[in-house]
Design a protein around this motif. Structure first.
Motif, PDB file in Angstrom:
ATOM      1  N   GLU A 119       0.830  -1.209   0.000  1.00  0.00           N
ATOM      2  CA  GLU A 119       0.000   0.000   0.000  1.00  0.00           C
ATOM      3  C   GLU A 119       0.865   1.259   0.000  1.00  0.00           C
ATOM      4  O   GLU A 119       0.581   2.212  -0.726  1.00  0.00           O
ATOM      5  CB  GLU A 119      -0.945   0.001   1.206  1.00  0.00           C
ATOM      6  N   LEU A 120       1.936   1.257   0.783  1.00  0.00           N
ATOM      7  CA  LEU A 120       2.850   2.405   0.777  1.00  0.00           C
ATOM      8  C   LEU A 120       3.479   2.584  -0.605  1.00  0.00           C
ATOM      9  O   LEU A 120       3.625   3.707  -1.094  1.00  0.00           O
ATOM     10  CB  LEU A 120       3.940   2.247   1.841  1.00  0.00           C
ATOM     11  N   GLY A 121       3.829   1.486  -1.256  1.00  0.00           N
ATOM     12  CA  GLY A 121       4.383   1.544  -2.609  1.00  0.00           C
ATOM     13  C   GLY A 121       3.384   2.109  -3.596  1.00  0.00           C
ATOM     14  O   GLY A 121       3.709   2.968  -4.425  1.00  0.00           O
ATOM     15  N   PHE A 122       2.151   1.635  -3.511  1.00  0.00           N
ATOM     16  CA  PHE A 122       1.076   2.139  -4.367  1.00  0.00           C
ATOM     17  C   PHE A 122       0.915   3.647  -4.187  1.00  0.00           C
ATOM     18  O   PHE A 122       0.842   4.401  -5.161  1.00  0.00           O
ATOM     19  CB  PHE A 122      -0.234   1.410  -4.029  1.00  0.00           C
ATOM     20  N   LEU A 123       0.867   4.091  -2.930  1.00  0.00           N
ATOM     21  CA  LEU A 123       0.655   5.513  -2.648  1.00  0.00           C
ATOM     22  C   LEU A 123       1.845   6.358  -3.107  1.00  0.00           C
ATOM     23  O   LEU A 123       1.654   7.476  -3.605  1.00  0.00           O
ATOM     24  CB  LEU A 123       0.387   5.722  -1.154  1.00  0.00           C
ATOM     25  N   ALA A 124       3.055   5.838  -2.960  1.00  0.00           N
ATOM     26  CA  ALA A 124       4.245   6.576  -3.402  1.00  0.00           C
ATOM     27  C   ALA A 124       4.232   6.763  -4.920  1.00  0.00           C
ATOM     28  O   ALA A 124       4.488   7.867  -5.422  1.00  0.00           O
ATOM     29  CB  ALA A 124       5.513   5.856  -2.954  1.00  0.00           C
ATOM     30  N   VAL A 125       3.926   5.697  -5.661  1.00  0.00           N
ATOM     31  CA  VAL A 125       3.869   5.811  -7.130  1.00  0.00           C
ATOM     32  C   VAL A 125       2.726   6.721  -7.534  1.00  0.00           C
ATOM     33  O   VAL A 125       2.873   7.555  -8.436  1.00  0.00           O
ATOM     34  CB  VAL A 125       3.751   4.416  -7.784  1.00  0.00           C
ATOM     35  N   HIS A 126       1.594   6.601  -6.865  1.00  0.00           N
ATOM     36  CA  HIS A 126       0.449   7.478  -7.140  1.00  0.00           C
ATOM     37  C   HIS A 126       0.855   8.949  -6.953  1.00  0.00           C
ATOM     38  O   HIS A 126       0.589   9.793  -7.801  1.00  0.00           O
ATOM     39  CB  HIS A 126      -0.712   7.113  -6.204  1.00  0.00           C
ATOM     40  N   GLY A 127       1.532   9.219  -5.835  1.00  0.00           N
ATOM     41  CA  GLY A 127       1.992  10.579  -5.562  1.00  0.00           C
ATOM     42  C   GLY A 127       2.984  11.074  -6.595  1.00  0.00           C
ATOM     43  O   GLY A 127       2.926  12.220  -7.038  1.00  0.00           O
ATOM     44  N   LEU A 128       3.919  10.202  -7.002  1.00  0.00           N
ATOM     45  CA  LEU A 128       4.906  10.571  -8.017  1.00  0.00           C
ATOM     46  C   LEU A 128       4.214  10.946  -9.329  1.00  0.00           C
ATOM     47  O   LEU A 128       4.576  11.941  -9.964  1.00  0.00           O
ATOM     48  CB  LEU A 128       5.895   9.432  -8.244  1.00  0.00           C
ATOM     49  N   LEU A 129       3.232  10.169  -9.727  1.00  0.00           N
ATOM     50  CA  LEU A 129       2.519  10.482 -10.973  1.00  0.00           C
ATOM     51  C   LEU A 129       1.814  11.833 -10.882  1.00  0.00           C
ATOM     52  O   LEU A 129       1.789  12.595 -11.849  1.00  0.00           O
ATOM     53  CB  LEU A 129       1.542   9.362 -11.329  1.00  0.00           C
TER      54      LEU A 129
END
Length: 160
Positions: A119-129
């Motif tokens: 979930e942290l990985g998902f949120l980090a990539v989401h934020g980067l995009l």
């Protein structure tokens, strides 16, 4: 060689070093996958629900905790003037800041039946995009952003 210079900030003081490193490694992978130019800077702050709720209220007018908020430096807000630097000035590209609620990420991981790390990985990539200018306000934008997000996560090995 790292593409991104990432300031990792743990306001919770409880995030394991391996989790911090995992998020940084994933963002470096995403930067390479998305062909972000080297010497690009950003920050990631891990916080709690109380602090992200304050940020969400103050900047988005939503008085509730959320999972991730991105503040893009390059984003042009209505009424503001964009800042452009000449390429030969030698300045790094600064994307902005990602703020992630570790509490909300844990809650969502449990609800979705996967690990808090995923979930942290998902949120980090989401934020980067978001920092790169992607959004999901319309169905068309959502299809593009979520498709790219899934592509990066799958390539890294974080399938749902």
């Amino acid at each position: 060689m790292s593409i991104l210079e990432i300031d990792m900030i743990d306001e919770t003081d409880h995030l394991p070093a391996k989790t911090n490193q995992f998020v940084e490694d994933l963002l470096q992978f995403a930067a390479e996958h998305l062909k972000i130019e080297p010497d690009t800077e950003m920050s990631v702050t891990f916080t709690d629900n109380e602090h992200i709720q304050t940020i969400n209220r103050d900047y988005r007018g939503k008085d509730q905790p959320t999972d991730v908020i991105s503040f893009a430096i390059e984003e042009l807000v209505e009424g503001e003037t964009a800042i452009h630097f000449k390429e030969d000035e030698g300045l790094p590209r600064v994307l902005g800041d990602i703020i992630i609620s570790v509490e909300k990420a844990s809650e969502q991981a449990e609800a979705y039946g996967h690990s808090a790390e995923r979930e942290l990985g998902f949120l980090a990539v989401h934020g980067l995009l978001h920092l790169l200018g992607y959004d999901h306000m319309t169905a068309k934008e959502e299809k593009v952003m979520f498709g790219l997000q899934k592509e990066v996560l799958d390539a890294y090995g974080l399938q749902r």
